[in-house]
Design an enzyme around this catalytic site. Structure first.
Site, mmCIF file in Angstrom:
data_model
loop_
_atom_site.group_PDB
_atom_site.id
_atom_site.type_symbol
_atom_site.label_atom_id
_atom_site.label_comp_id
_atom_site.label_asym_id
_atom_site.label_seq_id
_atom_site.Cartn_x
_atom_site.Cartn_y
_atom_site.Cartn_z
ATOM 1 N N GLU B 61 0.645 -1.219 0.003
ATOM 2 C CA GLU B 61 0.060 0.093 0.077
ATOM 3 C C GLU B 61 0.975 1.265 0.003
ATOM 4 O O GLU B 61 0.427 2.238 -0.495
ATOM 5 C CB GLU B 61 -1.008 -0.158 1.215
ATOM 6 C CG GLU B 61 -2.094 -1.108 1.132
ATOM 7 C CD GLU B 61 -1.904 -2.345 1.479
ATOM 8 O OE1 GLU B 61 -0.571 -2.580 2.083
ATOM 9 O OE2 GLU B 61 -2.428 -3.343 1.067
ATOM 10 N N HIS B 129 -9.834 -5.746 10.532
ATOM 11 C CA HIS B 129 -10.532 -5.607 9.289
ATOM 12 C C HIS B 129 -11.905 -4.903 9.224
ATOM 13 O O HIS B 129 -12.760 -4.829 8.316
ATOM 14 C CB HIS B 129 -10.782 -6.783 8.379
ATOM 15 C CG HIS B 129 -9.519 -7.432 7.797
ATOM 16 N ND1 HIS B 129 -8.321 -7.558 8.406
ATOM 17 C CD2 HIS B 129 -9.313 -7.472 6.449
ATOM 18 C CE1 HIS B 129 -7.441 -7.953 7.661
ATOM 19 N NE2 HIS B 129 -8.135 -7.946 6.447
#
Lengths: 345, 327
Positions: B61, B129
């Site tokens: 990322e 998450h």
């Protein structure tokens, strides 16, 4: 290279050296604050590398950036004024020593988070590739940045997309104060081998060797052969920054490296040896460089601080219609908030 | 007007902007091959329509954001997809220290026309998450942060974000992708920085955004049956905040509840509540209330997860209490 060009390389290196020594003085006089990372010892890298690139090739470097800015043609006045935090500096006093920039010269800035600028250098390369500009991106970094995640992410991506980028490691053998063998598991070139990337080890104290290596890497990139990795072995003659007492490196080690000073070496082994200049010529160059830096100091000292009204400029390049009003947001409100637009309480 | 999903609205925005501007590219993890395009299907099919412009990237990322940033500096308009907001943490240095610094720190020499799309959300995916960092993004000068609640807003705001010369954090939501709403076939844009009244009412103002807009609308229907007429201000943009619209609503209804999905402490709701009391204190008939996510790492178990996230009934309860002057 012709005589003029060779003398120009010498003058640029000397300008950086004198500039840095005078900047250190100004730091001691508290004209310059914060962090000041000097380039003494590494001058051959910026000067040699810039000389090998086209004027529209992209350059991205880390926070030890004064030498790169000067080599790329930023005036000593603008760079010194930036160190002084003045309106006439390269970013009008916004960025300071670690964040010099001049996009008109395709010098995209100094970046002060170790390894943080590597992905964006790859991105500049991808843009050049996509737009077909033929430009090459040179990205310099210290040896200490070759252990962080962004280094490996950027190396992988550059190889994967065959990006026209040249990674230049200014390997001065210390990550701040930590020696290479203490911070890195493998020799430098092994890291490039891990990504099957074209790599060379270069004498970073030899301006012609640097220039030639960057020429080869740029040519490869322009011919579609992708990224290169140049491990330029060098040494900094001062501490990591002006805040560093430099006690961890031995006096003997520093003295040994000083014998390889890139500036005197270039003068002795190239300019004088080939009879391109006389000692009197070199003295004249030194005098003109000293004058240029003295002028830059005077200029910086007499320049105004940036106007307070400019504080919010460029928060956005495209302003939003109602953002001036309100809360904690862009411009604090005159009523209800604590700080008026002029910064006065 | 035809009804389409939030997911389809986003895809149409991407397609239209890619047709309009050849410098728009899409990069992200699994935006091409996986399941036909995108972990949540937003980019499905676009790689075929626009060869070479939609590319799968490594799972890195910090590089997706950093390479996107460099490409934006170099003349492209990248739309970078981060699979979920949880993974933006890996790129946080890039976002905060680089993306958000360029224009101001370099004194206007560099602009960063990039969009970082990423979904908030939960769905039995546990603590790492199921998070929400809206307030963090919204606290960073020089970022623009949007969080559309409806397909209509999602399309109009994404098109605007792509054309914007500043970096835009575009917060979607896993629970919204399959929701449907009216979206006209004709082109339209929605300006960044403008809130929208999703419901007009006179008794109290609910200030919210994203998925909580939808939950608040459900709450409003329940409250209406009880004679409580709420106004819903959907912020749509979290930075810069549309403070004038917030104040306009509160000055009319004299009561405000800020509804957010994320953690209460240091949430954007705290900022909004503080702003209201700074600038509309004399209009308030009650303290500004907050509905927010509970402050625990999200558990996996169904009942615990549901207890952690705010739903319409939490908004209903808060509104009832406020109208009974219980605070």
């Amino acid at each position: 290279m012709d005589r003029e060009s060779l003398i120009s390389l010498y003058r640029q290196m000397l300008l950086i050296r004198v500039f840095e020594d005078r900047a250190a003085e100004m730091y001691a006089k508290a004209k310059i604050a914060g962090f000041l990372h000097l380039y003494n010892g590494q001058e051959a890298i910026a000067v040699g590398a810039v000389s090998a690139l086209n004027p529209d090739d992209e350059i991205v470097v880390n926070y030890r950036d004064h030498g790169w800015a000067l080599a790329r043609g930023c005036s000593a006045r603008a760079v010194m004024a930036e160190l002084f935090g003045r309106a006439t500096g390269t970013t009008g006093g916004r960025g300071g020593s670690m964040h010099l920039v001049d996009v008109s010269r395709h010098f995209w800035g100094g970046y002060a988070i170790v390894g943080g600028h590597l992905p964006l250098a790859v991105g500049l390369g991808v843009a050049a590739q996509y737009l077909g500009t033929g430009r090459v991106t040179l990205c310099s970094m210290g040896d200490g940045s070759t252990n962080i995640g962004t280094f490996h992410a950027a190396m992988n991506w550059a190889k994967l997309w065959n990006v026209p980028v040249i990674f230049v490691v200014e390997n001065n053998q210390y990550a701040m104060g930590t020696a290479y063998e203490v911070h890195s598991a493998v020799p430098m070139l092994t890291k490039a081998a891990g990504y099957d990337m074209y790599a060379e080890e270069v004498d970073g104290m030899d301006v012609m060797a640097v220039r030639e290596a960057v020429c080869r890497a740029a040519e490869r990139a322009r011919n579609g052969l992708g990224p290169s990795f140049l491990n330029m072995v060098t040494y900094r003659f001062r501490g990591h920054s002006m805040a560093d007492p430099d006690v961890q490196r031995s006096k003997e080690e520093i003295a040994e490296w000083r014998k390889r000073d890139p500036i005197t070496r270039f003068a002795d082994e190239v300019l004088l040896k080939r009879g391109l200049v006389t000692q009197a010529d070199l003295d004249a160059i030194r005098k003109s460089v000293e004058e240029e830096v003295e002028d830059a100091i005077q200029f910086a000292d007499q320049s105004p601080e940036p106007p307070l009204e400019s504080l919010y400029d460029y928060i956005y390049m495209q302003p939003v219609s109602n953002m001036q009003i309100g809360g904690s947001l862009i411009r604090p409100p005159k009523l209800g908030g604590r700080v008026a637009p002029n910064g006065k309480r | 007007m035809p009804e389409i999903t939030y997911r389809e609205a986003l895809k149409r925005a991407l397609r239209e902007e890619m047709q309009r501007d050849p410098t728009v590219v899409i990069w992200g993890e699994d935006v091409v091959a996986y399941a036909g395009g995108g972990a949540y299907g937003v980019t499905a099919g676009l790689a075929k329509e626009f060869p070479g412009r939609v590319r799968d990237t490594p799972i890195a990322e910090e590089a997706i954001v950093g390479v996107g940033l460099g490409a934006a500096m170099g003349g492209l308009r990248p739309v970078c997809e981060i699979m979920t907001v949880n993974f933006t943490l890996v790129a946080w240095d890039q976002i905060v220290n680089h993306v958000a610094k360029q224009s101001h720190m370099f004194n206007g020499q560099i602009k960063v026309p990039m969009v970082i799309r990423t979904p908030n959300g939960h769905g039995r995916t546990a603590a790492t998450h199921s998070q929400n960092f809206d307030a963090w993004f919204a606290s960073i000068p020089s970022l623009k942060v949007v969080a559309p609640a409806t397909p209509y807003d999602a399309k109009g705001l994404l098109k605007t974000a792509i054309r914007d010369d500043d970096p835009v954090i575009f917060l979607e939501h896993l629970q919204l992708y399959s929701t449907r709403g009216e979206v006209p076939d004709e082109e339209y844009l929605i300006p960044i920085g403008e809130a929208d009244y999703k419901r007009r009412g006179k008794d109290l103002s609910i200030i919210t955004w994203g998925r909580m807009t939808i939950e608040s609308l459900k709450a409003a229907r329940i409250l209406a049956e009880e004679g409580i007429d709420v106004e819903i201000v959907d912020l749509r943009t979290l930075r810069p905040l549309d403070v004038p619209t917030i104040l306009e609503s509160v000055r009319k209804t004299n009561r405000a509840i800020v509804v957010e999905e994320g953690w209460r402490t240091g949430g954007l709701g705290a900022e909004i509540a503080a702003t209201i009391q700074e600038q509309a204190f004399n209009y308030l008939d009650a303290p500004v209330a907050r509905v927010a996510g509970l402050e625990v790492p999200m558990p996996y178990a169904r009942n615990l997860e549901r207890a952690t996230i705010p739903f319409a009934e939490d908004v209903v309860e808060a509104a009832r209490a406020m109208m009974r002057n219980e605070y």
